[in-house]
Scaffold this motif. Sequence first.
Motif, PDB file in Angstrom:
ATOM      1  N   LYS A 141       0.762  -1.359  -0.072  1.00  0.00           N
ATOM      2  CA  LYS A 141      -0.011  -0.016  -0.166  1.00  0.00           C
ATOM      3  C   LYS A 141       0.794   1.337   0.084  1.00  0.00           C
ATOM      4  N   LEU A 142       1.975   1.362   0.881  1.00  0.00           N
ATOM      5  CA  LEU A 142       2.843   2.372   0.634  1.00  0.00           C
ATOM      6  C   LEU A 142       3.474   2.575  -0.404  1.00  0.00           C
ATOM      7  N   PHE A 143       3.959   1.521  -1.060  1.00  0.00           N
ATOM      8  CA  PHE A 143       4.562   1.695  -2.569  1.00  0.00           C
ATOM      9  C   PHE A 143       3.514   2.355  -3.493  1.00  0.00           C
ATOM     10  N   VAL A 144       2.356   2.081  -3.616  1.00  0.00           N
ATOM     11  CA  VAL A 144       1.164   2.375  -4.337  1.00  0.00           C
ATOM     12  C   VAL A 144       1.031   3.834  -3.838  1.00  0.00           C
ATOM     13  N   ALA A 145       0.976   4.278  -2.810  1.00  0.00           N
ATOM     14  CA  ALA A 145       0.701   5.635  -2.517  1.00  0.00           C
ATOM     15  C   ALA A 145       1.740   6.433  -2.802  1.00  0.00           C
ATOM     16  N   LEU A 189      11.428   3.227  -2.793  1.00  0.00           N
ATOM     17  CA  LEU A 189      11.860   3.741  -1.550  1.00  0.00           C
ATOM     18  C   LEU A 189      10.731   4.831  -1.321  1.00  0.00           C
ATOM     19  N   GLY A 190      10.039   4.612  -0.278  1.00  0.00           N
ATOM     20  CA  GLY A 190       8.762   5.404   0.040  1.00  0.00           C
ATOM     21  C   GLY A 190       8.594   5.962   1.504  1.00  0.00           C
ATOM     22  N   VAL A 191       8.202   6.892   1.851  1.00  0.00           N
ATOM     23  CA  VAL A 191       8.049   7.401   3.021  1.00  0.00           C
ATOM     24  C   VAL A 191       6.726   8.164   3.239  1.00  0.00           C
ATOM     25  N   LEU A 219      14.307   9.734   6.902  1.00  0.00           N
ATOM     26  CA  LEU A 219      14.038   8.214   6.852  1.00  0.00           C
ATOM     27  C   LEU A 219      14.297   7.514   5.564  1.00  0.00           C
ATOM     28  N   ALA A 220      14.215   8.187   4.749  1.00  0.00           N
ATOM     29  CA  ALA A 220      14.600   7.601   3.075  1.00  0.00           C
ATOM     30  C   ALA A 220      16.104   7.407   3.077  1.00  0.00           C
ATOM     31  N   LYS A 221      16.964   8.426   3.590  1.00  0.00           N
ATOM     32  CA  LYS A 221      18.296   8.212   3.551  1.00  0.00           C
ATOM     33  C   LYS A 221      18.697   7.008   4.588  1.00  0.00           C
ATOM     34  N   THR A 222      17.923   6.902   5.583  1.00  0.00           N
ATOM     35  CA  THR A 222      18.436   5.892   6.812  1.00  0.00           C
ATOM     36  C   THR A 222      18.032   4.340   6.239  1.00  0.00           C
ATOM     37  N   LEU A 223      17.030   4.487   5.546  1.00  0.00           N
ATOM     38  CA  LEU A 223      16.392   3.135   4.869  1.00  0.00           C
ATOM     39  C   LEU A 223      17.440   2.572   3.915  1.00  0.00           C
TER      40      LEU A 223
END
Length: 187
Positions: free
Chosen positions: A33-37, A95-97, A106-110
Amino acid sequence: MTVPEATAPTKQARPDHLVVRPMTAQDKEEVGKLFVATFKREPLGKYQGVRDTEGAAIAEAAMKDPVSFVVEDTTLEGPYRITKPDAKVMKFIALGVDTRYEGLGLAKTLLNVSMDKARQERCDAVVVVASAFATQHLFRNRLAFEEMGKIRYSEFVWKNPAKGGLEERPFEKLLEPEFLEIFEKRL
């Protein structure tokens, strides 16, 4: 008349309750769901559209990869806690936040946690395809990835197997960003 000097936005510190951990099977639905959003906000996603099944496929593929991570918000309950030819390469697919957690790094941390895991798995490099200005900027300027190539969206040709290999230009009207870019970082 005096004009106030512009100040750079201050970066918020990441709260301790946002914990980076490996992705588990319980995360698949929410990751999909997060990927789609997230992809719906990207220029390519806005132009082409994105189906829920694509998010589910990405999440399923991520489960098979030992370098898939999520950020868990430990204060929330329930299913909404996540916001060379022979070279071994980690392909950074998505990569999604969640918008509620933007600006916390968070993107950089992931990505950094994923790259650390890729090193442990003895990967030689990390490759990413960046489809939006923000991700292109992140990988090129903030994470020092090397640009390996790019393709102008308007020139992208796809041979559609459902139409007997007929060539199509599905992105020819997508003008911003102009290019899809491929980046690599050797580990």
